[in-house]
Design a protein around this motif. Structure first.
Motif, PDB file in Angstrom:
ATOM      1  N   ALA A  75      -0.946  15.929  -2.528  1.00 26.83           N
ATOM      2  CA  ALA A  75      -0.013  16.590  -3.470  1.00 26.83           C
ATOM      3  C   ALA A  75       0.766  17.486  -2.638  1.00 26.83           C
ATOM      4  O   ALA A  75       2.029  17.725  -2.842  1.00 26.83           O
ATOM      5  N   GLN A  76       0.129  17.942  -1.299  1.00 28.42           N
ATOM      6  CA  GLN A  76       1.050  18.615  -0.403  1.00 28.42           C
ATOM      7  C   GLN A  76       2.210  17.881   0.139  1.00 28.42           C
ATOM      8  O   GLN A  76       3.395  18.543   0.474  1.00 28.42           O
ATOM      9  N   GLN A  77       1.935  16.641   0.513  1.00 26.98           N
ATOM     10  CA  GLN A  77       3.001  15.749   1.090  1.00 26.98           C
ATOM     11  C   GLN A  77       4.076  15.289  -0.019  1.00 26.98           C
ATOM     12  O   GLN A  77       5.136  15.193   0.332  1.00 26.98           O
ATOM     13  N   LYS A 117      -8.434  14.982  -0.211  1.00 27.26           N
ATOM     14  CA  LYS A 117      -7.228  13.876  -0.125  1.00 27.26           C
ATOM     15  C   LYS A 117      -6.229  14.047  -1.192  1.00 27.26           C
ATOM     16  O   LYS A 117      -4.889  14.000  -0.799  1.00 27.26           O
ATOM     17  N   GLU A 118      -6.677  14.747  -2.294  1.00 30.50           N
ATOM     18  CA  GLU A 118      -5.819  14.834  -3.466  1.00 30.50           C
ATOM     19  C   GLU A 118      -4.880  15.909  -3.147  1.00 30.50           C
ATOM     20  O   GLU A 118      -3.778  16.000  -3.390  1.00 30.50           O
ATOM     21  N   ALA A 119      -5.597  16.967  -2.532  1.00 29.91           N
ATOM     22  CA  ALA A 119      -4.831  18.215  -2.112  1.00 29.91           C
ATOM     23  C   ALA A 119      -3.522  17.815  -0.994  1.00 29.91           C
ATOM     24  O   ALA A 119      -2.495  18.288  -1.104  1.00 29.91           O
ATOM     25  N   GLU A 120      -4.162  16.933   0.003  1.00 28.05           N
ATOM     26  CA  GLU A 120      -3.332  16.560   0.908  1.00 28.05           C
ATOM     27  C   GLU A 120      -2.219  15.512   0.483  1.00 28.05           C
ATOM     28  O   GLU A 120      -0.752  15.878   0.653  1.00 28.05           O
ATOM     29  N   GLU A 158       5.763  19.429   2.063  1.00 33.40           N
ATOM     30  CA  GLU A 158       5.385  20.639   2.978  1.00 33.40           C
ATOM     31  C   GLU A 158       5.066  20.166   4.024  1.00 33.40           C
ATOM     32  O   GLU A 158       4.282  19.280   4.503  1.00 33.40           O
ATOM     33  N   ARG A 177       5.139  17.334  -2.259  1.00 31.53           N
ATOM     34  CA  ARG A 177       6.036  18.448  -2.235  1.00 31.53           C
ATOM     35  C   ARG A 177       6.630  18.492  -1.023  1.00 31.53           C
ATOM     36  O   ARG A 177       7.719  19.396  -1.164  1.00 31.53           O
TER      37      ARG A 177
END
Length: 79
Positions: free
Chosen positions: A73-75, A68-71, A79, A77
């Motif tokens: 962070a991706q959002q 969830k944290e990676a998702e 991406e 940025r």
């Protein structure tokens, strides 16, 4: 409870054989002790498995949080 003069039979194959009261009581006590020991072992195994499940659940929650944290962070940025 059985009377001292009770007639006790043991099923041996297809026939009933007369058995001594004390022998019968001894057999029943032995079986009872065996079953208690088996229950204790099973309860111990069950507790160990429950701890294993709890540990795996915690590990899955941690992994889910990382995803969830990676998702997020991706959002963030874009991406």
């Amino acid at each position: 409870r059985l009377d001292e003069d009770a007639t006790i039979y043991k099923l041996t194959g297809p026939i009933l054989v007369k058995q001594d009261l004390e022998m019968s009581k001894s057999n029943v006590q032995t079986r009872h002790d065996f079953i208690k020991k088996q229950l204790t072992t099973l309860e111990s195994n069950m507790q160990a498995k429950n701890k294993e499940v709890e540990a795996l659940t915690d590990e899955l929650r941690a992994l889910f949080t990382k995803v969830k944290e990676a998702e997020a962070a991706q959002q963030a940025r874009g991406e």
